[in-house]
Structure formats: C-alpha cells, structure tokens
Design an enzyme around this catalytic site. Structure first.
Site, mmCIF file in Angstrom:
data_model
loop_
_atom_site.group_PDB
_atom_site.id
_atom_site.type_symbol
_atom_site.label_atom_id
_atom_site.label_comp_id
_atom_site.label_asym_id
_atom_site.label_seq_id
_atom_site.Cartn_x
_atom_site.Cartn_y
_atom_site.Cartn_z
ATOM 1 N N HIS A 101 0.805 -1.229 0.000
ATOM 2 C CA HIS A 101 0.000 0.000 0.000
ATOM 3 C C HIS A 101 0.829 1.265 0.000
ATOM 4 O O HIS A 101 0.300 2.346 0.209
ATOM 5 C CB HIS A 101 -0.906 0.048 1.229
ATOM 6 C CG HIS A 101 -1.936 -1.010 1.278
ATOM 7 N ND1 HIS A 101 -3.225 -0.831 0.835
ATOM 8 C CD2 HIS A 101 -1.877 -2.285 1.712
ATOM 9 C CE1 HIS A 101 -3.922 -1.943 1.011
ATOM 10 N NE2 HIS A 101 -3.116 -2.843 1.548
ATOM 11 N N LYS B 276 -8.838 13.487 4.739
ATOM 12 C CA LYS B 276 -7.926 12.344 4.682
ATOM 13 C C LYS B 276 -6.904 12.536 5.788
ATOM 14 O O LYS B 276 -6.861 13.614 6.394
ATOM 15 C CB LYS B 276 -7.220 12.264 3.325
ATOM 16 C CG LYS B 276 -6.595 13.605 2.901
ATOM 17 C CD LYS B 276 -5.964 13.550 1.533
ATOM 18 C CE LYS B 276 -6.917 13.602 0.368
ATOM 19 N NZ LYS B 276 -7.105 12.387 -0.357
ATOM 20 N N ARG B 277 -6.089 11.515 6.067
ATOM 21 C CA ARG B 277 -5.058 11.698 7.077
ATOM 22 C C ARG B 277 -4.126 12.848 6.698
ATOM 23 O O ARG B 277 -3.946 13.149 5.520
ATOM 24 C CB ARG B 277 -4.251 10.400 7.246
ATOM 25 C CG ARG B 277 -4.995 9.343 8.014
ATOM 26 C CD ARG B 277 -5.344 9.806 9.423
ATOM 27 N NE ARG B 277 -4.161 9.944 10.240
ATOM 28 C CZ ARG B 277 -3.622 8.990 10.984
ATOM 29 N NH1 ARG B 277 -4.204 7.814 11.045
ATOM 30 N NH2 ARG B 277 -2.532 9.202 11.683
ATOM 31 N N LYS C 38 0.392 14.414 1.052
ATOM 32 C CA LYS C 38 -0.982 14.634 0.596
ATOM 33 C C LYS C 38 -1.242 16.125 0.330
ATOM 34 O O LYS C 38 -2.234 16.511 -0.245
ATOM 35 C CB LYS C 38 -1.984 14.094 1.613
ATOM 36 C CG LYS C 38 -1.940 12.572 1.758
ATOM 37 C CD LYS C 38 -2.927 12.082 2.800
ATOM 38 C CE LYS C 38 -2.793 10.614 3.141
ATOM 39 N NZ LYS C 38 -3.425 9.692 2.175
ATOM 40 N N THR D 44 -8.825 6.255 -1.798
ATOM 41 C CA THR D 44 -10.155 5.670 -1.950
ATOM 42 C C THR D 44 -11.208 6.747 -1.702
ATOM 43 O O THR D 44 -12.331 6.643 -2.206
ATOM 44 C CB THR D 44 -10.364 4.491 -0.968
ATOM 45 O OG1 THR D 44 -9.837 4.856 0.303
ATOM 46 C CG2 THR D 44 -9.670 3.238 -1.463
ATOM 47 N N LYS E 42 -14.981 7.723 -3.459
ATOM 48 C CA LYS E 42 -16.227 7.996 -2.736
ATOM 49 C C LYS E 42 -16.836 9.320 -3.206
ATOM 50 O O LYS E 42 -18.042 9.425 -3.429
ATOM 51 C CB LYS E 42 -15.966 8.043 -1.224
ATOM 52 C CG LYS E 42 -15.550 6.699 -0.661
ATOM 53 C CD LYS E 42 -14.921 6.791 0.732
ATOM 54 C CE LYS E 42 -14.157 5.504 1.035
ATOM 55 N NZ LYS E 42 -13.214 5.617 2.150
HETATM 56 C C1 26Q Z 1 3.194 1.001 10.667
HETATM 57 C C2 26Q Z 1 4.101 0.775 11.685
HETATM 58 C C3 26Q Z 1 3.866 1.267 12.965
HETATM 59 C C4 26Q Z 1 2.710 1.986 13.212
HETATM 60 C C5 26Q Z 1 1.804 2.221 12.198
HETATM 61 C C6 26Q Z 1 2.049 1.733 10.921
HETATM 62 C C7 26Q Z 1 1.089 1.999 9.833
HETATM 63 C C8 26Q Z 1 -0.270 2.013 10.071
HETATM 64 C C9 26Q Z 1 -1.152 2.289 9.059
HETATM 65 C C10 26Q Z 1 1.527 2.259 8.551
HETATM 66 C C11 26Q Z 1 0.631 2.525 7.525
HETATM 67 C C12 26Q Z 1 -0.731 2.548 7.789
HETATM 68 C C13 26Q Z 1 -1.738 2.859 6.777
HETATM 69 C C14 26Q Z 1 -1.490 3.061 5.510
HETATM 70 C C15 26Q Z 1 -2.534 3.413 4.567
HETATM 71 O O1 26Q Z 1 -3.670 3.656 4.942
HETATM 72 N N1 26Q Z 1 -2.220 3.464 3.273
HETATM 73 C C16 26Q Z 1 -3.197 3.812 2.268
HETATM 74 O O2 26Q Z 1 -3.829 2.632 1.819
HETATM 75 C C17 26Q Z 1 -4.913 2.922 0.966
HETATM 76 C C18 26Q Z 1 -5.581 1.618 0.621
HETATM 77 O O3 26Q Z 1 -4.804 0.900 -0.277
HETATM 78 C C19 26Q Z 1 -4.459 3.678 -0.259
HETATM 79 O O4 26Q Z 1 -5.592 4.048 -0.994
HETATM 80 C C20 26Q Z 1 -3.667 4.921 0.132
HETATM 81 O O5 26Q Z 1 -3.116 5.520 -1.024
HETATM 82 C C21 26Q Z 1 -2.563 4.542 1.098
HETATM 83 O O6 26Q Z 1 -1.898 5.701 1.556
#
Ligand code: 26Q
Length: 810
Positions: free
Chosen positions: A355, A543-544, A549, A651, A655
């Site tokens: 991702h 979004k986050r 971004k 995503t 939406k």
């Molecule tokens: C990793 C290590 C320690 C703590 C947290 C994390 C962590 C947690 C969540 C790393 C990444 C995430 C989330 C990532 C994420 O949401 N990525 C998004 O995924 C979507 C679905 O595929 C994509 O549409 C987005 O582009 C992408 O940014």
C-alpha cells in the site's frame, strides 16, 4: 429476509422487556438502541451458523484476510440494508414512537484503523460477503481504536477512543476458542528421531481470545465472520497458592503486560516504527489466526500438503507479514514437513498487497529485538533469508547490489516487505500507476526475479455504504432513472449517461446535492458556530494529514485567495467553502503545525468582514467513517492533490466521485484511472506528473528557492507565516518553513502552486455554467461503478485466491 413489520414490532418489544424489563415508555435511549442491536443480531445469527457449516462441509477453498486494521464504522445500518429490512424496521419503530436514526446515532463508531488501508479492509469484508465468497477477516480487537481528535485553540488534542465503554452488541466472544501464543524465552533445537524439534524454555504464553463479528452480505443469506483477537489472561489459570504467597502484585503486572497487547491501535507514523509492542501485536494476531486455520483444516481430514488448495491467506500490507514465518513454523515443527515442501505450500498459500511507495514507511525491525521476542520465528526468517540469498547469488553471480536490495536481513534489520514478497505467490499494488512504479522502480529487482508474481488490483469502495447508505436520495434517483440492476451490478450505473441531456434529471441531481449541502451547513453552524452557505462551492479535502498529501498546497491557495480579495475586495469569485478533515499522528509535529495553520487561516478568513463571506474555511474535527458519510455527499470539489507518485491509490477520491463531486487531481494513484473513466472534460488536472517528479528526485534540476523568489504570491504567504500575521509567534510554523526550504520543497508545493491556482480558477469558470457542472457531476457518478469494491474483490477471488462464490440456499 422474509419478515413483516408486525413481526419486527413484536420481536422488538419482547427484546426490550426480556433484556431490560422495560417498555418503550420507560426505556432510555441506550437501552432502546441495545435492544434493537440484540434483535438485529438474532436475525443475523441464523444465517451465520449455517454459513460456517456450509463452508466447512462444502470443502470449498476459503480466504483469510489478515489485516492489522478494520475501519468498519457503524454496522447497524449496513445490517438493515443488507438484510433488506431497513424501511420495514424504520416504520415498525416509528409506530412504536421510536426514531431509527436516533437509535442508530447511539452506535459507537468502531475506529479500528488509521485510514485508507483499514477502510479498504472493511469495504472488502462487505464485498466478500455480498458476493457470497467464503472469506474471513482476521485482526485485533483493540480496546482503544485511533484517538479521537479535538481542536483546542487551533491545536490538535488527542483523546482516548473508548468505543467499548458500552456493549459492542454485534460481537460474540468465543472463550473456548482461545489460542496460546509464545513470546520470548529460549528456543533450541533437539534431535527427535531423524528430525529437529524446537524446545521452548521460559517463554511467556499469552492467550488470544476471539471475538466474532458477523458480516452480512447484501441479498444473500451468507454471513461471513470478522474475527478479532483480544489478549486476555485466563483467570482460571492463576495459581491460587502463589496468590496466597502474596504474589498479587506480580499477578497484576502479568495481567497488564498481557492485556497491553490488544490495548491500543498504533497511529500511522514513521516515528512510531520499531516499537516492540507493535511487533508483539503483529505476531499475536497472525499466530492466533494461522493456528486456527491449520487446526480447522486438519479437521477436514485432508492431508496438510493440500493446504494451499483449500486456504488462501492474504496479508494486508506488511503488518501481518510475519505470517510467512509462522506458517512455516507450523508446517515444520508441528506438522513435521521437510523445508522444501513446507516452503512450496507457504508460498502457494500466501498473497501480499503493498500500500505504499514511500521507502521510509516500509516496516523494518531491528533483528536483535526480533530474535529476542520471537526466537523460533527468527531462526526461520534467517533460514528463509539464507536460502533466498543463495538463490539470488546463483542467478546473478557476483551482483552484490541485488543481494543487498533484496535480502530480508540487512544492516541489522529485518525488512518485512522483502519477507512478504519472497514468501508470497502474488504481490499486488493498489492502482495501475502504483503497480507500475513498484514493478519498474521500488521493487524492480524483485519484479525481474519473479515477474509472474506481480499484478495490479485497483482499490474499490462498497457502493452499499458510500452510495446507498450515505446518499439515499441519489440512490433513489438512480432507481427511478435506470432501475435497480446497478444495486447488484454497479457497472450498470453507467446507464445514467443516457440522461445526460435530461434537464429534469439534472435538476433533481442539483437538488439532491443542495439538500446535502444545506444539511452540512446546519451541522457546521451547530458544531462550530460557523455560518456557511450551501450556495457556495463546497471544496473538500478529508484524509489523514501527511506532507505528501499536500494539505499545505490547499491552504496556500486559500491564503492567496484571501490576499487577493484583500487587495481587491471587488474581485469576482464564486463563493467557496473550504473544508478540511484530518488527523495527524500524535508525534508527527509537522502535520500538527499544518492543522494549526489551517485553523489560523480559518479564524482570520471567517471573521474578516471585508471578505464578506466570499470564502469560508471549516476544519471538521475528528474525521472518521461516520463524518465521511455525512460530508462526502455534499462535496462539489474533491481535493486529491498528492505529489504525483506518492499516493498509492486513494479511496476517498472514489467515494467523492460516486457522489457526484468533480475531482481536483494530480495524476497520482487512482486519480489516473478516474481521469480515464470520466475523460479530461470532467475532471480538473494540474501539477507535475509522476515521471517529472521521479525525474527530479533522480537527477535534480528543481530549485525551490528559485521558484519561491520568482513568485510574489508565495513570498507574501511565507512572510505571513513568519511575521505574526496570525497573532502567533514567529516560530509557530518553523517546521513548515523548514520542510519547504531545507528539503528543497520535497513535495513540490511551490512548484505546483501556480498550476494549482490556475486549476482552481478554472473551477470557478466551470461552476458558473450550472448545466455544464451538473453534466460533469452526472458523468462522474455514471462512471464510478468500476470503483465498486465488488469489482475489485472479484478480481482478487479469480486471479489471486482462486476461490468461488458458495451461496447458502434460502
Ligand atoms: C506502521 C508501523 C507502525 C505503526 C503504524 C504503521 C502503519 C499504520 C497504518 C503504517 C501505515 C498505515 C496505513 C497506511 C494506509 O492507509 N495506506 C493507504 O492505503 C490505501 C488503501 O490501499 C491507499 O488508498 C492509500 O493511497 C494509502 O496511503
């Protein structure tokens, strides 16, 4: 589901009395909600047991979707819609003097995820059930999901998310299905017969207890399971005599160290990486899940060497990547297979989705910490690595670069993406562009070695939540114009194109949007005391918060607009309301400064009488699934403005499109595919392309100072950040300034600024032509069907998992 309104009324009253010994007039609103929850769960449970039986007895291949996050949001409405009893239920309750919406608002928003990745897992669960696919979700029952956000004096403040404070009615605890997980201690290998067996000494054994949540499919009897694991101590295990010896404090210590594992979801933040507890969480749910899969499989009586023909295990990003080694461990140590055979089965069973392309976001663990926490797993990872490096050096004799890039263990770290790739038969990106970049840049060496493993699966969203539930009026319009076939087959939404010249339909579309905008205006007034007009353009970025971004680019555009209006108050623009919604990871200080800046700009702009309401800025606090459902249908402009090449897919973009917003887009992630689907006349594109961005990164040639020095608009904005213009100190935005100037503007905010401003001017022009705008909006809706997660999941099922629908008969 065949049921009558009368039946629902009777069942409900019974439920209320049996559970709380109350009638409608005495019951509090939470009791009313809980009684409804329990009732709906009863309705659901019937098909649930049957589904589990059918999957087992049918001996069909099943998928287990492993994900650290499931951002499911509220479920009541989804159950009602998918059971097909929403209207009935609403009427039944109304006749009892109860407002369904009011009860629905009582449900906690299960925020067991950070953002896109977690929400994707939730949309996939919905699609898998609705397509009657034999599939399960596997994750963690975090006691606390992502923090709740409050804005105090413009700053983000994090509050604990206590979603389990009141009963989570949908879950079923399966205390007797607990699994033991080993951590730490010493492991050595002992020869038993002609095999090596591990001997564990002094390890900590932790009990994983499953809580099952039913996932109801739409118009199918199938009810799949989302199994969430909780770390608990088995009170009956506690040695009373040791307690009598006064070990109460030791017992408490132990209890907390166990419960800690499923206590809280980590926020997505690179500075949080490398935390031991996070690794513990990962192994915890992966081991519990895989042990359960193998135990269940063995009950079928098939030989373990057939596992991959019956089970597909999906790893959602690298967070569950330790599954590669855990499955090996079970096949070797427990099932007694030889390495080569165990490896063949493992690779055929596992598949991995990537991702992210941001190298710094790829998970890695210091190998010493890893070895100490998971000694047996570490041995296996070392052996996988040793054999893999041997294979690489045979294939590319003397090419040390290749080994260096691809080895799992390097520089004292274990690289989880490498482990996932080497241990999976399928590796996919989440949008066309993302997969291309993986293949030809980030994972080039792996692609060269295993080209057949790489494939694209563009993300999707469930149209049941994001259209039918979130925008009922729009769903009704679709039914009235093109019938209801699209509900089962969202590609049919395309038929709406037949109405592109139908003035009545366009007008109705405009009215639906206006109504939603008015609702959001009322909400904003009530929640923040800010007056906004539904006649203004609603321009939304939710979004986050991440530098890539580029919320910063958005706010710079607003500052520029403000500066222009101040210089020329009669400047003719279409009034606009800019919305932001974003959580920043608590330790991501740059992101937090951007939030402060947005709120400073909002204060200034909203309270300046000279602006005369031409622009307004609203920061939506605590953005999450529920708020998304409220605001996305009101959007005119969907801000998807990441630095090209950085957003894997996105995503939210889908939406908004499905709800008729026009995308303001860089050619990044799935925006590229939205552009293709709607055509360049129905989207607004600006900025550097991914090729250009990657070229600058590789060869230089961009000078941020030069761009800055040549643009007086940027100079004014930057001076306002420094000179107390917002009534804050000169240091307030120091990280923003450093990020721009000390990194040579790594995300090209300055570089894309001019093109963004021009694109925004184009939006004004387009919006002035009402009919044209409505046609654009309709075109977006009509072409959004390809982004239904049903399409995406069908491709996962056919091309990766090789599973078929297994419909439970009525
Ligand atoms: C990793 C290590 C320690 C703590 C947290 C994390 C962590 C947690 C969540 C790393 C990444 C995430 C989330 C990532 C994420 O949401 N990525 C998004 O995924 C979507 C679905 O595929 C994509 O549409 C987005 O582009 C992408 O940014």
């Amino acid at each position: 589901m065949q049921i009558t309104k009368e039946q629902i009324k009777q069942d409900y009253l019974k439920r209320l009395t049996f559970t709380f010994a109350e009638g409608v007039s005495e019951a509090s609103i939470d009791h009313k909600y809980l009684a409804l929850g329990k009732l709906i769960k009863d309705y659901v449970t019937e098909g649930w047991a049957e589904t589990n039986r059918a999957y087992t007895e049918g001996k069909v291949k099943q998928t287990y979707y492993f994900s650290m996050e499931f951002l499911i949001g509220k479920l009541l409405d989804t159950y009602l819609i998918n059971l097909g009893i929403k209207d009935l239920c609403s009427e039944a309750l109304a006749e009892l003097g109860i407002d369904l919406d009011e009860l629905a608002a009582m449900e906690p928003d299960a925020g067991l995820g950070n953002g896109g990745l977690g929400r994707l897992a939730a949309c996939f669960m919905d699609s898998m059930a609705s397509l009657s696919l034999p599939a399960h979700g596997c994750g963690i029952r975090f006691k606390h999901g992502l923090f709740k956000q409050k804005i105090v004096n413009g700053y983000q403040v994090e509050k604990l998310d206590d979603w389990l404070k009141t009963d989570f009615v949908w879950e079923v605890k399966k205390a007797n299905r607990g699994i033991n997980i080993n951590f730490g201690g010493n492991v050595y290998m002992r020869k038993v017969g002609n095999k090596l067996q591990p001997v564990y000494e002094n390890c900590e054994v932790i009990r994983a207890v499953p809580y099952d949540v039913p996932i109801v499919g739409f118009h199918t009897k199938n009810v799949n399971t989302l199994r969430l694991w909780s770390a608990e101590i088995d009170e009956s295990d506690i040695n009373l005599s040791s307690l009598q010896r006064g070990d109460y404090l030791r017992y408490l210590e132990h209890k907390y160290s166990v419960e800690e594992i499923s206590q809280v979801l980590y926020p997505d933040d690179s500075s949080e990486s490398g935390r031991r507890l996070r690794l513990k969480q990962e192994y915890f749910f992966v081991s519990a899940g895989i042990q359960t899969i193998v135990n269940r499989f063995k009950k079928t009586g098939e030989p373990i060497t057939e596992l991959h023909n019956y089970i597909a295990i999906h790893i959602n990003d690298t967070h569950p990547a330790v599954a590669v080694a855990e499955l090996m461990r079970i096949l070797l140590d427990q099932e007694g297979l030889e390495w080569d055979e165990a490896w063949r089965i493992t690779v055929k069973t596992l598949a991995y989705t990537n991702h992210t392309i941001m190298a710094e976001a790829l998970e890695k663990w210091p190998k010493d910490m890893f070895a100490k926490l998971l000694p047996r797993i570490y041995m296996i990872v070392e052996e996988i690595n040793r054999r893999f490096c041997l294979e690489v050096s045979k294939k590319y004799y003397g090419d040390w670069n290749k080994i260096n890039n691809m080895a799992i263990i390097q520089n004292g770290n274990i690289r989880m993406a490498n482990l996932a790739i080497i241990g999976s038969h399928s590796i996919n990106g989440v949008a066309w562009l993302h997969t291309e970049i993986l293949k030809h840049r980030e994972l080039k060496d792996f692609y060269e070695m295993y080209p057949e493993r790489f494939n694209n699966k563009t993300n999707g969203i469930t149209h049941r939540r994001w259209l039918i539930k979130a925008n009922t009026d729009l769903a009704d319009l679709l039914v009235d114009t093109i019938g209801d076939e699209w509900v089962e087959n969202p590609l049919q939404i395309k038929k709406l194109m037949n109405f592109i010249d139908d003035k009545k339909v366009l007008e109705r579309l405009g009215n639906i949007k206006y109504k939603r905008k008015a609702e959001v205006a009322a909400f904003v007034k009530k929640a923040y005391g800010i007056e906004i007009s539904p006649d203004s353009i609603y321009d939304i970025q939710v979004k986050r918060l991440h530098a890539y971004k580029r919320q910063l680019l958005n706010i710079f555009h607003i500052m520029n607009l403000y500066n222009e209006l101040k210089a020329n108050p009669s400047k003719d623009i279409v009034p606009r309301t800019f919305f932001f919604g974003a959580k920043a990871a608590p330790a991501y200080y740059l992101a937090k400064q951007i939030i402060k800046l947005i709120n400073c700009v909002a204060d200034k702009v909203n309270n300046d009488p000279e602006i005369n309401g031409k622009i307004k800025v609203v920061f939506l606090q605590n953005y999450g699934v529920t708020l998304a459902e409220k605001v996305i249908p009101s959007g005119d402009i969907s801000e998807q403005i990441s630095t090209a090449s950085k957003e894997a897919s996105g995503t939210g973009n889908m939406k908004f499109m499905m709800n008729g917003a026009i995308t303001m887009a860089t050619l990044d992630g799935a925006n590229v595919e939205i552009d293709q689907a709607v055509g360049r006349d129905n989207i607004v594109v600006f900025g550097l392309t991914s090729e250009e961005v990657m070229d600058y990164y590789a060869h230089g040639g961009y000078n941020a100072y030069e761009t800055f020095n040549n643009d007086p608009r940027l100079q004014l904005i930057i001076s306002q950040l420094k000179n107390g213009f917002f009534g804050v100190g000169a240091d307030e935005f120091n990280l923003i300034l450093r990020n721009l100037f000390d990194t040579n503007d790594e995300f090209f905010v300055f570089k894309d600024f001019d093109s963004y401003v021009k694109a925004q001017e184009k939006v004004d022009e387009l919006y002035k032509d009402k009919e044209r705008w409505l046609k654009m909006s309709l075109t977006n809706i009509a072409n959004s069907g390809i982004f239904s997660s049903d399409n995406t999941i069908k491709k996962y099922a056919d091309e990766i998992w090789n599973i078929k629908p297994h419909k439970i008969s009525e």
